[in-house]
Design an enzyme around this catalytic site. Structure first.
Site, PDB file in Angstrom:
ATOM      1  N   LYS A  66       0.824  -1.222   0.000  1.00 49.78           N
ATOM      2  CA  LYS A  66       0.000   0.000   0.000  1.00 49.78           C
ATOM      3  C   LYS A  66       0.853   1.265   0.000  1.00 49.78           C
ATOM      4  CE  LYS A  66      -4.036  -2.169   2.107  1.00 49.78           C
ATOM      5  NZ  LYS A  66      -5.057  -2.112   3.149  1.00 49.78           N
ATOM      6  N   ASN A  87      -4.973   1.791  -1.569  1.00 52.67           N
ATOM      7  CA  ASN A  87      -5.453   0.414  -1.755  1.00 52.67           C
ATOM      8  C   ASN A  87      -6.213   0.244  -3.059  1.00 52.67           C
ATOM      9  OD1 ASN A  87      -7.957   1.553  -1.221  1.00 52.67           O
ATOM     10  ND2 ASN A  87      -8.661  -0.207  -0.036  1.00 52.67           N
ATOM     11  N   ALA A 129      -1.667   1.435  16.009  1.00 52.03           N
ATOM     12  CA  ALA A 129      -1.245   2.720  15.435  1.00 52.03           C
ATOM     13  C   ALA A 129      -0.397   2.487  14.191  1.00 52.03           C
ATOM     14  CB  ALA A 129      -0.480   3.536  16.474  1.00 52.03           C
ATOM     15  N   ASN A 152      -2.053   2.114  21.862  1.00 53.75           N
ATOM     16  CA  ASN A 152      -1.111   1.230  21.164  1.00 53.75           C
ATOM     17  C   ASN A 152      -0.110   0.634  22.138  1.00 53.75           C
ATOM     18  OD1 ASN A 152      -0.227   0.139  18.621  1.00 53.75           O
ATOM     19  ND2 ASN A 152       1.583   1.457  18.770  1.00 53.75           N
ATOM     20  N   ARG A 153       0.363  -0.589  21.790  1.00 57.26           N
ATOM     21  CA  ARG A 153       1.396  -1.267  22.586  1.00 57.26           C
ATOM     22  C   ARG A 153       2.587  -0.331  22.790  1.00 57.26           C
ATOM     23  NH1 ARG A 153       3.531  -6.730  19.929  1.00 57.26           N
ATOM     24  NH2 ARG A 153       4.216  -5.226  18.348  1.00 57.26           N
ATOM     25  N   GLY A 240     -14.137  -8.158  10.404  1.00 59.16           N
ATOM     26  CA  GLY A 240     -13.877  -7.214   9.323  1.00 59.16           C
ATOM     27  C   GLY A 240     -14.342  -7.652   7.947  1.00 59.16           C
TER      28      GLY A 240
HETATM   29  P1  ATR Z   1      -0.784  -2.857   9.803  1.00 60.42           P
HETATM   30  O1  ATR Z   1      -0.532  -2.317   8.430  1.00 60.42           O
HETATM   31  O2  ATR Z   1      -1.530  -4.159   9.833  1.00 60.42           O
HETATM   32  O3  ATR Z   1      -1.377  -1.837  10.710  1.00 60.42           O
HETATM   33  P2  ATR Z   1       1.740  -2.377  11.067  1.00 60.42           P
HETATM   34  O4  ATR Z   1       1.803  -1.035  10.425  1.00 60.42           O
HETATM   35  O5  ATR Z   1       2.961  -3.216  11.146  1.00 60.42           O
HETATM   36  O6  ATR Z   1       0.654  -3.283  10.346  1.00 60.42           O
HETATM   37  O7  ATR Z   1       1.141  -2.167  12.555  1.00 60.42           O
HETATM   38  C1  ATR Z   1       0.861  -3.240  13.390  1.00 60.42           C
HETATM   39  C2  ATR Z   1       0.120  -2.729  14.617  1.00 60.42           C
HETATM   40  O8  ATR Z   1      -0.284  -3.837  15.418  1.00 60.42           O
HETATM   41  C3  ATR Z   1       0.939  -1.831  15.518  1.00 60.42           C
HETATM   42  O9  ATR Z   1       0.080  -0.915  16.161  1.00 60.42           O
HETATM   43  C4  ATR Z   1       1.520  -2.849  16.522  1.00 60.42           C
HETATM   44  O10 ATR Z   1       1.911  -2.286  17.760  1.00 60.42           O
HETATM   45  P3  ATR Z   1       3.379  -1.622  17.911  1.00 60.42           P
HETATM   46  O11 ATR Z   1       3.294  -0.259  17.302  1.00 60.42           O
HETATM   47  O12 ATR Z   1       3.606  -1.584  19.383  1.00 60.42           O
HETATM   48  O13 ATR Z   1       4.329  -2.546  17.184  1.00 60.42           O
HETATM   49  C5  ATR Z   1       0.314  -3.726  16.706  1.00 60.42           C
HETATM   50  N1  ATR Z   1       0.611  -5.086  17.195  1.00 60.42           N
HETATM   51  C6  ATR Z   1       1.240  -6.079  16.520  1.00 60.42           C
HETATM   52  N2  ATR Z   1       1.274  -7.214  17.246  1.00 60.42           N
HETATM   53  C7  ATR Z   1       0.654  -6.927  18.420  1.00 60.42           C
HETATM   54  C8  ATR Z   1       0.366  -7.681  19.599  1.00 60.42           C
HETATM   55  N3  ATR Z   1       0.728  -8.972  19.714  1.00 60.42           N
HETATM   56  N4  ATR Z   1      -0.307  -7.070  20.600  1.00 60.42           N
HETATM   57  C9  ATR Z   1      -0.676  -5.780  20.488  1.00 60.42           C
HETATM   58  N5  ATR Z   1      -0.427  -5.004  19.407  1.00 60.42           N
HETATM   59  C10 ATR Z   1       0.226  -5.571  18.384  1.00 60.42           C
END
Ligand code: ATR
Length: 270
Positions: A66, A87, A129, A152-153, A240
């Site tokens: 994307k 997209n 995020a 966010n984590r 979704g």
């Molecule tokens: P996408 O395009 O699917 O959003 P991404 O840009 O890699 O993929 O983002 C993944 C998101 O899922 C992030 O918010 C990530 O948190 P971090 O910013 O802390 O990495 C979150 N994420 C991934 N695995 C996770 C988990 N096991 N628990 C909670 N949040 C998770």
């Protein structure tokens, strides 16, 4: 004359987009064919070039391309510009490519039209995020949410994302551990946690029985997040699939100028 469309991703074998678009086409009497095309991880531009040479009229783009699509196109819609991701690619009459992002509108239509949630003045919690969360920020805020908390984590990324969209409405970022015992009207999981069967470790106090719990992921079985929400007493659980079909419908409108009946297609996909 049959017009050619395709979805590009890596991997792509699992994509339901051809089924959805063929169903839309049959329903609206449009002559299209729609393929899955696997692009090499460093070969998105080449794959699109080949597709255009093959007569391609428009494309969908999924993970992980994307952002490549955002960089490749000649023009961007406002939503794609804000999302930083494309997209849907539209081939314009002058041969230029215009990038759209229909993910946010797809989520919005699923929430408001299919599920019947009024977002105006509602408290909404967005988990995650990353790219998926960023793609839905502008449409959610434009729907008039009272408050959109991005949790966010990695707290800093949540804070940063909220800051980026501060001009669109009231939003702020937090870490998971800062969420209070106060239920939200709507909770949307945009983390990648469900992919691994994980649940974001959030305070169960954010969920009430009437909280709408939405996972942007979908699968045959309820996702780990939706199972957890049900265990906390939530009853309004949605995955979704609706968003997937609605974002496809938005792309179909851009390409063909006709709005398909998504309810019929969603029922078929289930
Ligand atoms: P996408 O395009 O699917 O959003 P991404 O840009 O890699 O993929 O983002 C993944 C998101 O899922 C992030 O918010 C990530 O948190 P971090 O910013 O802390 O990495 C979150 N994420 C991934 N695995 C996770 C988990 N096991 N628990 C909670 N949040 C998770």
């Amino acid at each position: 004359m049959t017009d050619l469309y395709a979805v590009f991703g890596n991997p792509i074998a699992h994509s339901k987009s051809p089924d959805i678009h063929h169903a839309f086409a049959a329903q609206t009497g449009q002559a299209i064919s729609y393929e899955k095309r696997l692009a090499e991880l460093d070969g998105f531009a080449t794959a699109i070039q080949q597709f255009l040479e093959d007569g391609g009229q428009g494309a969908n783009v999924t993970v992980p391309f994307k952002h490549d699509a955002y960089e490749l196109v000649d023009e961007l819609s406002d939503l794609a510009e804000r999302a930083g991701a494309v997209n849907t690619i539209e081939l314009l009459d002058d041969g230029k490519l215009k990038g759209h992002n229909t993910d946010g509108l797809g989520l919005l239509r699923d929430l408001t039209v299919n599920i019947g949630v009024e977002l105006k003045d509602k408290r909404v919690l967005l988990l995650g995020a990353g790219g998926a969360a960023k793609g839905v920020m502008q449409p959610l805020l434009a729907a008039g949410t009272a408050k959109l908390i991005v949790s966010n984590r990695t707290k800093e990324k949540g804070v940063q994302l909220a800051r980026e969209f501060g001009d669109c409405g009231f939003t702020c970022g937090t870490g998971f551990d800062e969420l209070k015992d106060k239920p939200f009207d709507v909770i949307i999981n945009a983390t990648a946690a469900s992919l691994a069967g994980d649940v974001p470790p959030i305070n169960p106090g954010v969920i009430a029985a009437d909280t709408v719990c939405y996972d942007m992921m979908y699968s045959q079985e309820p996702t780990a997040f939706l199972k957890w929400c049900a265990e906390q007493g939530a009853t309004r659980l949605h995955d979704g699939l609706g968003m997937l079909v609605e974002q496809a419908a938005e792309a179909f409108v851009i390409w063909r100028g006709v709005r398909p009946d998504t309810a019929a297609v969603m029922a078929k996909m289930r």
